[in-house]
Design an enzyme around this catalytic site. Structure first.
Site, PDB file in Angstrom:
ATOM      1  N   SER A 137       0.859  -1.177   0.000  1.00 47.33           N
ATOM      2  CA  SER A 137       0.000   0.000   0.000  1.00 47.33           C
ATOM      3  C   SER A 137       0.899   1.232   0.000  1.00 47.33           C
ATOM      4  CB  SER A 137      -0.875  -0.031   1.255  1.00 47.33           C
ATOM      5  OG  SER A 137      -1.586   1.177   1.388  1.00 47.33           O
ATOM      6  N   LYS A 163      -1.237  -0.889  -4.307  1.00 42.72           N
ATOM      7  CA  LYS A 163      -2.443  -0.137  -3.927  1.00 42.72           C
ATOM      8  C   LYS A 163      -2.041   1.311  -3.698  1.00 42.72           C
ATOM      9  CE  LYS A 163      -4.673  -0.074   0.512  1.00 42.72           C
ATOM     10  NZ  LYS A 163      -5.325  -0.902   1.550  1.00 42.72           N
ATOM     11  N   LEU A 164      -2.737   2.217  -4.353  1.00 43.87           N
ATOM     12  CA  LEU A 164      -2.442   3.643  -4.202  1.00 43.87           C
ATOM     13  C   LEU A 164      -3.492   4.276  -3.301  1.00 43.87           C
ATOM     14  CD1 LEU A 164      -1.846   4.533  -7.978  1.00 43.87           C
ATOM     15  CD2 LEU A 164      -0.134   3.807  -6.277  1.00 43.87           C
ATOM     16  N   LYS A 165      -3.029   5.012  -2.321  1.00 47.67           N
ATOM     17  CA  LYS A 165      -3.958   5.795  -1.520  1.00 47.67           C
ATOM     18  C   LYS A 165      -4.397   6.998  -2.352  1.00 47.67           C
ATOM     19  CE  LYS A 165      -4.011   3.674   2.478  1.00 47.67           C
ATOM     20  NZ  LYS A 165      -5.273   3.161   3.053  1.00 47.67           N
ATOM     21  N   ASP A 190      -7.314   3.062  -2.707  1.00 52.75           N
ATOM     22  CA  ASP A 190      -8.005   3.064  -1.410  1.00 52.75           C
ATOM     23  C   ASP A 190      -8.250   4.511  -1.006  1.00 52.75           C
ATOM     24  OD1 ASP A 190      -8.984   2.684   1.131  1.00 52.75           O
ATOM     25  OD2 ASP A 190      -7.215   1.630   1.894  1.00 52.75           O
ATOM     26  N   GLU A 215     -11.167   0.602  -3.049  1.00 51.03           N
ATOM     27  CA  GLU A 215     -11.408   0.263  -1.646  1.00 51.03           C
ATOM     28  C   GLU A 215     -12.032   1.439  -0.908  1.00 51.03           C
ATOM     29  OE1 GLU A 215      -7.900  -1.427   0.098  1.00 51.03           O
ATOM     30  OE2 GLU A 215      -8.576  -1.066   2.152  1.00 51.03           O
ATOM     31  N   ASP A 240     -13.595  -1.897   3.530  1.00 52.00           N
ATOM     32  CA  ASP A 240     -12.628  -2.043   4.620  1.00 52.00           C
ATOM     33  C   ASP A 240     -13.297  -1.517   5.894  1.00 52.00           C
ATOM     34  OD1 ASP A 240     -10.556  -1.742   6.440  1.00 52.00           O
ATOM     35  OD2 ASP A 240      -9.198  -0.668   5.119  1.00 52.00           O
ATOM     36  N   LYS A 264      -9.350  -7.276   8.052  1.00 53.68           N
ATOM     37  CA  LYS A 264      -8.322  -6.911   9.042  1.00 53.68           C
ATOM     38  C   LYS A 264      -8.814  -7.479  10.354  1.00 53.68           C
ATOM     39  CE  LYS A 264      -6.982  -2.533   6.920  1.00 53.68           C
ATOM     40  NZ  LYS A 264      -7.272  -1.093   6.890  1.00 53.68           N
ATOM     41  N   GLY A 292      -3.906  -4.443   6.170  1.00 53.92           N
ATOM     42  CA  GLY A 292      -2.825  -4.181   7.112  1.00 53.92           C
ATOM     43  C   GLY A 292      -3.055  -2.863   7.826  1.00 53.92           C
TER      44      GLY A 292
END
Ligand code: SMG
Ligand code: MG
Length: 368
Positions: A137, A163-165, A190, A215, A240, A264, A292
């Site tokens: 991430s 995964k890109l925020k 996300d 996400e 999530d 999670k 995570g």
């Protein structure tokens, strides 16, 4: 049967190798609560994934969880007498909510009970793999160039999914640049609940980049709006923050609010409820993967055991210790060149915090 005899609570602080920026804040340190539960013949560890500073990811945060663990949940476990590992949640059922605080002691007790019997958490949960596929991430960066450099570095290391925020205004262009540089990688985003349904255009634009998933785009309490968004776009939604229990997962699936679930264990009250979320999703043919929370080696060991269950069919945010820390609290977790990580096989979670590092990095301690 296992009986909890004593509990130690610690707050530890570890510097991160680089700041981690999401749509709701930036972390430069990993600060968390660790719990050690001592039984007659063993001790087990749990890690609390609540935020430091303020409740940003969920409604829980370290100072609140600390008070609850010290004054309510810890005494409840010590007063619960003999328990089977899979019955420990009952000791906390009189407390509503607070899954992150509860997970800390559920996991520590399960770890201790399994160590008493010499069973690994992975095999006890029903794991079917000895290695799990890993993604990474990537936090929000100041510039697209910086983001590309980080992504390139992680791909070189072998990570199998990026995964890109994202956050409002830092989304379509960034994702387009990474997709242009890497047309064939598994890529996801996300948003950590930063958008509303009025932003549906952003997500329709992201459809062009063939993302594996988007996400948690919308408010953490709004399953109905996620269902509405899922109907308007092609890319699969993943939830999530919205999934705090197996019941939430069942509701989200029933509503069509997502096609993928991020599990999670710390967010859903521990490893027992996490397995139930897995089971609900698997029965409905909904893919899951292991999320995570920048865990230390204690939480990471547990995540790897969980990620080895058969329904975890997508790479998780289970990255190597060096992606987070110069030095981990446990022996470091390394990424194999094929982008997988070995599932610990020793009794319980299979790892222990290094006593010297634990002592050096502890900022608060309470013995119950
Ligand atoms: O553990 O690599 C990790 C972090 C993965 O992106 C990650 N976690 O919403 O999924 C998420 C975020 C929450 C972390 S906020 C500090
Ligand atoms: Mg997330």
């Amino acid at each position: 049967m296992t009986t909890a005899r004593a509990i130690d609570l610690y707050i530890v602080a570890l510097p991160l190798v680089r700041p981690f920026r999401t749509s709701f804040g930036t972390s430069t340190e990993k600060i968390c609560i660790l719990a050690r539960v001592r039984t007659d013949h063993a001790e087990g560890w749990g890690e609390c994934v609540a935020d430091d500073g303020y409740p940003g990811f969920s409604g829980e945060w370290i100072e609140g969880a600390w008070a609850l663990l010290r004054d309510v949940l810890g005494p409840a476990l010590l007063g619960a007498g003999d328990l089977e590992a899979d019955a420990v949640e009952a000791a906390f059922s009189f407390v509503r909510g607070n899954p992150m605080a509860k997970a800390t002691l559920v996991d520590a007790f399960v770890d201790a009970a399994l160590r008493e019997h010499g069973i690994s958490l992975a095999s006890w949960l029903g794991a079917e793999r000895d290695h799990v596929a890993c993604g990474v991430s990537v936090g929000i960066t100041d510039t697209t160039e910086e983001l590309r450099a980080q992504v390139d570095g992680y791909l070189d290391e072998g990570y199998r999914r990026i995964k890109l925020k994202i956050a409002p205004g830092i989304d379509v262009e960034r994702v387009g640049a990474i997709r242009a540089a890497h047309p064939d990688i598994r890529l996801s985003v996300d948003a950590n609940a930063a958008y509303t349904l009025e932003d549906a255009g952003v997500f329709r634009a992201l459809d062009a980049y063939e993302l594996l998933m988007i996400e948690q785009p919308l408010h953490h309490e709004d399953l109905v709006m996620h269902a509405a968004l899922q109907h308007r776009i092609v890319t699969s939604l993943c939830l999530d923050e919205s999934i705090r229990s197996a019941a939430d997962a069942a509701a989200a699936i029933e509503l069509g609010a997502c096609r993928i679930v991020n599990i999670k264990q710390g967010r859903v009250g521990g490893v027992l409820e996490a397995r139930r979320v897995h089971d609900v999703c698997r029965a409905a043919d909904v893919a899951v993967w292991c999320g995570g929370m920048l865990e230390t080696g204690v939480g990471r060991a547990l995540n790897l055991a969980l990620a080895a269950l058969p329904g975890f069919t997508l790479p998780g945010d289970t990255s190597a210790s060096r992606r987070y820390f110069h030095e981990d609290l446990t022996a470091p977790f390394d990424l194999a060149p094929d982008g997988t990580m070995a599932v610990p096989r020793g009794p319980g979670i299979g790892v222990d915090p290094d006593p010297g590092r634990l002592a050096a990095w502890t900022t608060a301690h309470e013995h119950l």
